[in-house]
Scaffold this motif. Structure first.
Motif, PDB file in Angstrom:
ATOM      1  N   ASN A   1      40.917  21.415  41.802  1.00  0.00           N
ATOM      2  CA  ASN A   1      41.481  22.769  41.847  1.00  0.00           C
ATOM      3  C   ASN A   1      43.009  22.777  41.783  1.00  0.00           C
ATOM      4  OD1 ASN A   1      38.839  24.012  44.010  1.00  0.00           O
ATOM      5  ND2 ASN A   1      39.000  24.108  41.815  1.00  0.00           N
ATOM      6  N   SER A   2      43.626  21.608  41.978  1.00  0.00           N
ATOM      7  CA  SER A   2      45.092  21.566  41.857  1.00  0.00           C
ATOM      8  C   SER A   2      45.519  21.425  40.389  1.00  0.00           C
ATOM      9  CB  SER A   2      45.679  20.434  42.710  1.00  0.00           C
ATOM     10  OG  SER A   2      45.395  19.201  42.083  1.00  0.00           O
ATOM     11  N   LEU A   3      44.573  21.206  39.476  1.00  0.00           N
ATOM     12  CA  LEU A   3      44.900  21.158  38.041  1.00  0.00           C
ATOM     13  C   LEU A   3      44.950  22.586  37.511  1.00  0.00           C
ATOM     14  CD1 LEU A   3      42.391  18.344  36.932  1.00  0.00           C
ATOM     15  CD2 LEU A   3      44.866  18.086  37.246  1.00  0.00           C
ATOM     16  N   LYS A   4      45.941  22.857  36.674  1.00  0.00           N
ATOM     17  CA  LYS A   4      46.137  24.222  36.140  1.00  0.00           C
ATOM     18  C   LYS A   4      44.878  24.734  35.423  1.00  0.00           C
ATOM     19  CE  LYS A   4      49.011  24.797  32.694  1.00  0.00           C
ATOM     20  NZ  LYS A   4      49.923  23.901  32.098  1.00  0.00           N
ATOM     21  N   THR A   5      44.239  23.869  34.660  1.00  0.00           N
ATOM     22  CA  THR A   5      43.073  24.285  33.866  1.00  0.00           C
ATOM     23  C   THR A   5      41.811  24.456  34.723  1.00  0.00           C
ATOM     24  OG1 THR A   5      42.870  21.936  33.403  1.00  0.00           O
ATOM     25  CG2 THR A   5      43.758  23.312  31.629  1.00  0.00           C
ATOM     26  N   PHE A   6      41.830  23.972  35.967  1.00  0.00           N
ATOM     27  CA  PHE A   6      40.612  23.983  36.785  1.00  0.00           C
ATOM     28  C   PHE A   6      40.844  24.620  38.157  1.00  0.00           C
ATOM     29  CE2 PHE A   6      39.370  21.322  33.381  1.00  0.00           C
ATOM     30  CZ  PHE A   6      37.996  21.472  33.290  1.00  0.00           C
ATOM     31  N   SER A   7      41.906  25.441  38.286  1.00  0.00           N
ATOM     32  CA  SER A   7      42.248  26.007  39.608  1.00  0.00           C
ATOM     33  C   SER A   7      41.143  26.939  40.105  1.00  0.00           C
ATOM     34  CB  SER A   7      43.589  26.725  39.542  1.00  0.00           C
ATOM     35  OG  SER A   7      43.509  27.759  38.593  1.00  0.00           O
ATOM     36  N   THR A   8      40.367  27.538  39.188  1.00  0.00           N
ATOM     37  CA  THR A   8      39.319  28.480  39.627  1.00  0.00           C
ATOM     38  C   THR A   8      37.921  27.864  39.531  1.00  0.00           C
ATOM     39  OG1 THR A   8      39.187  29.325  37.366  1.00  0.00           O
ATOM     40  CG2 THR A   8      40.658  30.504  38.869  1.00  0.00           C
TER      41      THR A   8
END
Ligand SMILES: O=C(O)CCC(=O)C(=O)O
Ligand SMILES: [Fe+2]
Length: 303
Positions: free
Chosen positions: A171-178
């Protein structure tokens, strides 16, 4: 694995099926344990690309080969890349033979060497189940009837405790925050069993846009296949890397891991989210919410 694949269009051969149960392979699937022991009435998938590319896992450049190489290099220059080394690769506009291949995020060293040791020792303390094509698996997720499009909680009680730190990092990755995982599956591949996963699409009805595979224990390769399987694009997956893929790489290209790309034991950790359309469907909204709520708990047992 939930897949739509070659299994839906098997080619029948005249060989009779013997009742031997030496492994979990079904239909066209085989592994080194059942090959030569069990005969199948289906012809196995034969790997025969017309066009083969491999992508550098640093700069993302694709190189076309006349003949597929016996081993796929991690980088465009063999063991290194001609460009500055970066920790992440985002593929947003790759065109292969006129077809878009995009929606790929690779993060090298996503987990540390210590985290890898700790994860594998916990994972190996839990029972592995034999699966198809020589793989073993540990699954945490809802009960899905892919053909009838039915979704139930079944035995799903949540993700395993050790998944919590991984999901925070994801979730800390921009593409996977949600990203809210509702399925968590460990897959083991070994060369002894000739393990692989044939080209397939992950189910498009129940699972959402984004798929994740975290690679541990060895470098390997995921191959993306054009719909008619004639074009193959090999993407190296370094040990301890994170691969997230969505968009055309998820919906227009099939993906698989070849037997020849497993040299030593590989354990991949795959995570899936729920398709948003499930929450928009009046019949499925309630169970969809329950599945998401259950996926946010970290005291689950394997399903
Ligand atoms: O092992 C992997 O990295 C991919 C696994 C996969 O494609 C699947 O389980 O559907
Ligand atoms: Fe898959």
């Amino acid at each position: 694995m939930a897949s739509v694949s070659l299994e839906s269009h098997p080619i029948e051969t005249s060989v009779a099926v013997t009742p031997d149960k030496v492994c979990e392979c079904k239909g066209i699937r085989t592994c080194l344990i059942c090959e030569g022991v069990k005969s199948s009435k289906f012809a196995p998938y034969i790997d025969n690309p017309n066009v083969f590319y491999s992508v550098c896992c640093n700069c993302g450049e694709a190189k076309k080969y006349i003949e597929p190489p016996s081993e796929v290099n991690l980088y465009c220059n063999g063991n290194t890349c001609v460009k500055t080394l970066k920790s992440e690769l985002l593929i947003e506009n790759l065109i292969i033979e006129g077809m878009v291949l995009d929606g790929i995020h690779l993060v090298k060293e996503f987990i540390s060497e210590l985290e890898e040791i700790q994860l594998i020792s916990i994972i190996d303390s839990i029972e592995w189940k034999n699966s198809q094509s020589g793989r073993r698996k540990q699954n945490y997720g809802p009960k899905v009837n892919f053909k009838r499009k039915k979704l139930k909680l079944g035995e799903f009680t949540g993700l395993p405790p050790y998944a919590e730190g991984l999901v925070k990092k994801i979730n800390s990755l921009k593409t996977f925050s949600t990203f809210k995982p509702v399925e968590f599956c460990n897959l083991e591949y070994t060369a002894e069993k000739g393990a692989s996963i044939d080209p397939h699409y992950d189910d498009k009805w129940v699972w959402g846009d984004r798929l994740i595979s975290i690679s541990t224990l060895s470098d390997s390769v995921i191959t993306f296949y054009s719909q008619d399987l004639s074009v193959q694009v090999a993407l190296p997956l370094p040990r301890r890397s994170f691969l997230g893929f969505w968009g055309s790489s998820r919906f227009n290209w099939l993906h698989g891991v070849k037997r020849k790309d497993i040299d030593v034991r590989r354990v991949s950790i795959t995570l899936r989210e729920l398709n948003k359309a499930i929450l928009d469907s009046p019949d499925l909204e309630e169970i969809g919410d329950l599945v998401i709520e259950t996926g946010s708990k970290y005291h689950g047992n394997p399903t």
